[in-house]
Design a protein around this motif. Structure first.
Motif, PDB file in Angstrom:
ATOM      1  N   PHE A   1       2.653   7.918  10.504  1.00 17.24           N
ATOM      2  CA  PHE A   1       2.231   7.855  11.902  1.00 17.24           C
ATOM      3  C   PHE A   1       1.137   6.802  11.995  1.00 17.24           C
ATOM      4  O   PHE A   1       0.138   6.861  11.272  1.00 17.24           O
ATOM      5  N   GLY A   2       1.347   5.815  12.849  1.00 14.58           N
ATOM      6  CA  GLY A   2       0.380   4.735  12.959  1.00 14.58           C
ATOM      7  C   GLY A   2       0.205   4.279  14.390  1.00 14.58           C
ATOM      8  O   GLY A   2       0.962   4.663  15.292  1.00 14.58           O
ATOM      9  N   GLY A   3      -0.789   3.440  14.557  1.00 16.07           N
ATOM     10  CA  GLY A   3      -1.026   2.927  15.887  1.00 16.07           C
ATOM     11  C   GLY A   3      -2.179   1.947  15.929  1.00 16.07           C
ATOM     12  O   GLY A   3      -2.807   1.646  14.904  1.00 16.07           O
ATOM     13  N   LYS A   4      -2.440   1.457  17.126  1.00 17.29           N
ATOM     14  CA  LYS A   4      -3.528   0.509  17.326  1.00 17.29           C
ATOM     15  C   LYS A   4      -4.232   0.855  18.630  1.00 17.29           C
ATOM     16  O   LYS A   4      -3.603   0.949  19.694  1.00 17.29           O
ATOM     17  N   ILE A   5      -5.545   1.059  18.532  1.00 19.30           N
ATOM     18  CA  ILE A   5      -6.385   1.358  19.690  1.00 19.30           C
ATOM     19  C   ILE A   5      -7.456   0.283  19.761  1.00 19.30           C
ATOM     20  O   ILE A   5      -8.361   0.235  18.922  1.00 19.30           O
ATOM     21  N   SER A   6      -7.311  -0.620  20.711  1.00 18.15           N
ATOM     22  CA  SER A   6      -8.224  -1.753  20.836  1.00 18.15           C
ATOM     23  C   SER A   6      -8.197  -2.558  19.540  1.00 18.15           C
ATOM     24  O   SER A   6      -7.138  -3.011  19.113  1.00 18.15           O
ATOM     25  N   ASP A   7      -9.335  -2.700  18.854  1.00 23.67           N
ATOM     26  CA  ASP A   7      -9.397  -3.489  17.626  1.00 23.67           C
ATOM     27  C   ASP A   7      -9.190  -2.638  16.373  1.00 23.67           C
ATOM     28  O   ASP A   7      -9.297  -3.152  15.254  1.00 23.67           O
ATOM     29  N   PHE A   8      -8.899  -1.371  16.556  1.00 29.49           N
ATOM     30  CA  PHE A   8      -8.761  -0.462  15.418  1.00 29.49           C
ATOM     31  C   PHE A   8      -7.286  -0.127  15.192  1.00 29.49           C
ATOM     32  O   PHE A   8      -6.573   0.256  16.121  1.00 29.49           O
ATOM     33  N   SER A   9      -6.814  -0.274  13.939  1.00 25.31           N
ATOM     34  CA  SER A   9      -5.438   0.059  13.575  1.00 25.31           C
ATOM     35  C   SER A   9      -5.452   1.087  12.445  1.00 25.31           C
ATOM     36  O   SER A   9      -6.357   1.081  11.594  1.00 25.31           O
ATOM     37  N   PHE A  10      -4.432   1.932  12.428  1.00 29.82           N
ATOM     38  CA  PHE A  10      -4.365   2.948  11.381  1.00 29.82           C
ATOM     39  C   PHE A  10      -2.911   3.275  11.065  1.00 29.82           C
ATOM     40  O   PHE A  10      -1.996   3.056  11.876  1.00 29.82           O
ATOM     41  N   SER A  11      -2.686   3.810   9.871  1.00 30.10           N
ATOM     42  CA  SER A  11      -1.383   4.311   9.465  1.00 30.10           C
ATOM     43  C   SER A  11      -1.615   5.384   8.414  1.00 30.10           C
ATOM     44  O   SER A  11      -2.259   5.132   7.392  1.00 30.10           O
ATOM     45  N   ALA A  12      -1.096   6.580   8.646  1.00 27.93           N
ATOM     46  CA  ALA A  12      -1.215   7.692   7.708  1.00 27.93           C
ATOM     47  C   ALA A  12       0.181   8.156   7.337  1.00 27.93           C
ATOM     48  O   ALA A  12       1.050   8.317   8.211  1.00 27.93           O
ATOM     49  N   GLY A  13       0.421   8.347   6.046  1.00 21.70           N
ATOM     50  CA  GLY A  13       1.754   8.701   5.615  1.00 21.70           C
ATOM     51  C   GLY A  13       1.746   9.737   4.499  1.00 21.70           C
ATOM     52  O   GLY A  13       0.739   9.947   3.813  1.00 21.70           O
ATOM     53  N   LEU A  14       2.895  10.361   4.327  1.00 19.90           N
ATOM     54  CA  LEU A  14       3.079  11.330   3.250  1.00 19.90           C
ATOM     55  C   LEU A  14       4.515  11.225   2.753  1.00 19.90           C
ATOM     56  O   LEU A  14       5.464  11.236   3.546  1.00 19.90           O
ATOM     57  N   ARG A  15       4.673  11.112   1.436  1.00 17.78           N
ATOM     58  CA  ARG A  15       5.993  11.069   0.813  1.00 17.78           C
ATOM     59  C   ARG A  15       6.098  12.220  -0.185  1.00 17.78           C
ATOM     60  O   ARG A  15       5.221  12.396  -1.035  1.00 17.78           O
ATOM     61  N   GLY A  16       7.148  12.991  -0.082  1.00 18.37           N
ATOM     62  CA  GLY A  16       7.443  14.035  -1.060  1.00 18.37           C
ATOM     63  C   GLY A  16       8.595  13.581  -1.923  1.00 18.37           C
ATOM     64  O   GLY A  16       9.618  13.118  -1.424  1.00 18.37           O
ATOM     65  N   GLU A  17       8.428  13.730  -3.241  1.00 18.63           N
ATOM     66  CA  GLU A  17       9.420  13.170  -4.149  1.00 18.63           C
ATOM     67  C   GLU A  17       9.783  14.175  -5.241  1.00 18.63           C
ATOM     68  O   GLU A  17       8.911  14.727  -5.919  1.00 18.63           O
ATOM     69  N   TYR A  18      11.078  14.403  -5.400  1.00 22.79           N
ATOM     70  CA  TYR A  18      11.603  15.252  -6.469  1.00 22.79           C
ATOM     71  C   TYR A  18      12.288  14.362  -7.494  1.00 22.79           C
ATOM     72  O   TYR A  18      13.075  13.476  -7.138  1.00 22.79           O
ATOM     73  N   TRP A  19      11.976  14.588  -8.775  1.00 23.31           N
ATOM     74  CA  TRP A  19      12.519  13.768  -9.860  1.00 23.31           C
ATOM     75  C   TRP A  19      13.118  14.681 -10.916  1.00 23.31           C
ATOM     76  O   TRP A  19      12.446  15.571 -11.440  1.00 23.31           O
ATOM     77  N   HIS A  20      14.405  14.488 -11.212  1.00 24.70           N
ATOM     78  CA  HIS A  20      15.109  15.263 -12.242  1.00 24.70           C
ATOM     79  C   HIS A  20      15.770  14.280 -13.199  1.00 24.70           C
ATOM     80  O   HIS A  20      16.464  13.358 -12.759  1.00 24.70           O
ATOM     81  N   ASN A  21      15.533  14.455 -14.490  1.00 25.22           N
ATOM     82  CA  ASN A  21      16.239  13.610 -15.446  1.00 25.22           C
ATOM     83  C   ASN A  21      16.698  14.430 -16.647  1.00 25.22           C
ATOM     84  O   ASN A  21      16.115  15.456 -16.993  1.00 25.22           O
TER      85      ASN A  21
END
Length: 470
Positions: A142-162
């Motif tokens: 989720f990201g955006g820009k408010i005037s001169d301020f920009s942001f982006s926050a994210g989350l990744r969930g990862e499952y690994w099987h070998n």
């Protein structure tokens, strides 16, 4: 106990691969879309190598021959869905899925004898490496820009099987249980930036990343083809995880950009190559040894000079600390240990692109890397220089590229143990010249993958390449 040894080898490689992909895009609007893709990748690399080995003793000379056939076979499926929606003038959401299914089946057969024409199969040097990997990941930002301020926050969930199998001579795939690893982890990220007057910008970033072990590091096959340096992989090897914090300042002009970054990075379960003596012979494997810390500053300067010369210069200065470790190899009574190590390190890279008359483009890419600490020693300073020249003519392009112009691509390493000191040098294949002729037609454009969504690590395939662990 030989006084000298000599090995001469001749190899025949025949690598080939292919890729098939199907992509689908649905445009709800200019700022709202859904993209999906499925692709299949195939890689085959059969290799035959013949060795002539000589070992000189005080009163005799022993000679024998070996022939070794390896066949790396890798199949890989990738599935990806990306959804993007600019929900307002200020805010944007992205979410998606990526799945990777890969299978590797790489047999290796060795024949050993006293002459080139009489080499029976060497059962001790047979190996069949089977590696199955399943990676499933979901992400949302989720990201955006408010005037001169920009942001982006994210989350990744990862499952690994070998699943890893290393079969000896006579063993069947069904008769041996695989070594299985299951992991699930979350990877948050946060990017903040603030635009200042006169083309100045400040950024603050946080990311968590993963680096997975690759095939050669997991293959438990004990390679004794060089009796003075025995090596094997570790199927219990775990991924290493890192957390990175960055503070960046960027200043832009019409033809120049300066970026200054301060960073602080910690890594858990660092993967390192460990060496030890067993019965008077050097052994090497891979292990999750300890934790590391890197903190420093990186300076990047981009210049456009005289409308013909583009320069990108990068200088990285950092402090590196590696915690001590204790590792008990199977069959030894005393552990292999290492003390805390720390050092100040710096790297320098420069890329120059020159637009010459007659639509010629010249590019040079060089770098210098200072001494770097390892778990049991250090990698000594090294440097490199590559170059290329390209000519474009309508839909045609002609290029010549030279890898390792100065024939300097080598790694000198010092390794220390409680009862040995080893100095080694490995070379990266020597100077290589490549000529390329290309012709472009049609207007099809492949979608470039977004590396931010792919997890930051993976398996390279190939169960027998672990010795070049650089």
């Amino acid at each position: 106990n030989f006084t000298s040894g000599f090995s001469n080898s001749s190899s025949d490689n025949n690598g080939r691969g292919g890729n098939v992909s199907l992509d689908y895009t649905h445009e709800f609007s200019d700022t709202h879309n859904l993209m999906a893709s499925v692709s299949f990748n195939m890689w085959r690399m059969p290799n035959t190598t013949t060795y002539q080995r000589q070992y000189e003793y005080v009163d005799s000379l022993d000679t024998y021959w070996q022939s070794q056939e390896t066949g790396i076979k890798v199949n890989n499926w990738e599935f990806q869905v990306d959804y993007t929606n600019q929900i307002s003038d200020m805010f944007k959401i992205e979410t998606g899925y990526k799945g990777t299914l890969s299978h590797e089946d790489s047999p290796m057969t060795t024949w050993t004898g006293l002459t080139e024409t009489d080499m029976p199969i060497d059962e001790d040097l047979y190996n069949r490496f089977i590696y199955d990997q399943n990676i499933q990941a979901l992400y949302a930002t989720f990201g955006g820009k408010i005037s001169d301020f920009s942001f982006s926050a994210g989350l990744r969930g990862e499952y690994w099987h070998n699943e890893v199998k290393s079969l000896a001579y006579g063993e069947t795939e069904d008769a041996k249980q695989p070594y299985v690893t299951n992991k699930f982890a979350l990877f948050p990220s946060l990017f903040l930036s603030y635009s200042l007057p006169k083309e100045n910008e400040v950024q603050v970033n946080y990311t968590r990343r993963i680096r997975r072990p690759w095939g050669g590091q997991l293959n438990s096959f004990v390679n004794i083809s060089d009796p003075t340096n025995i090596s094997y992989g570790n199927p219990e090897l775990q991924p290493q995880y890192s957390n990175a914090f960055e503070l960046n300042y960027i200043k832009s002009w019409t033809n120049h950009v300066i970026s200054v970054s301060g960073y602080y990075r910690t890594t858990d379960d660092v993967i390192q190559r460990i060496s030890f003596m067993r019965d008077g012979v050097m052994n090497s494997t891979n292990e999750n040894v300890s934790q590391s810390l890197e903190t420093g500053a990186e300076f990047v300067v981009k210049n456009n000079l005289f409308k013909r010369l583009d320069l990108t210069t990068t200088v990285n200065l950092f402090y590196n600390k590696l915690d001590g470790f204790s590792f008990l190899p199977e069959g030894l009574t005393a552990p292999v240990t290492g003390d805390d190590e720390s050092d100040f390190t710096w790297n320098f890279n420069i890329m120059a692109s020159v637009r010459l008359p007659w639509d010629l483009n010249l590019q040079l890419n060089g770098g210098y890397y200072s001494r770097q600490i390892l778990a049991q020693g250090s990698r000594e300073p090294r440097y490199r220089l590559d170059g290329g020249l390209k000519k474009s003519l309508d839909n045609w392009s002609f290029s010549v590229n030279v890898r390792d112009l100065l024939d300097s691509r080598k790694w000198n390493q010092m390794t220390y143990g409680s009862d040995f000191v080893q100095e080694s040098e490995r070379r990266g294949g020597g100077r290589r010249v490549q000529f390329t002729v290309s012709y472009s037609f049609g207007n099809a454009k492949a979608r470039k993958p977004d590396m931010r969504k792919q997890g930051g690590g993976g398996d390279m395939g190939g169960g027998y390449g672990g010795d070049m662990d650089y």
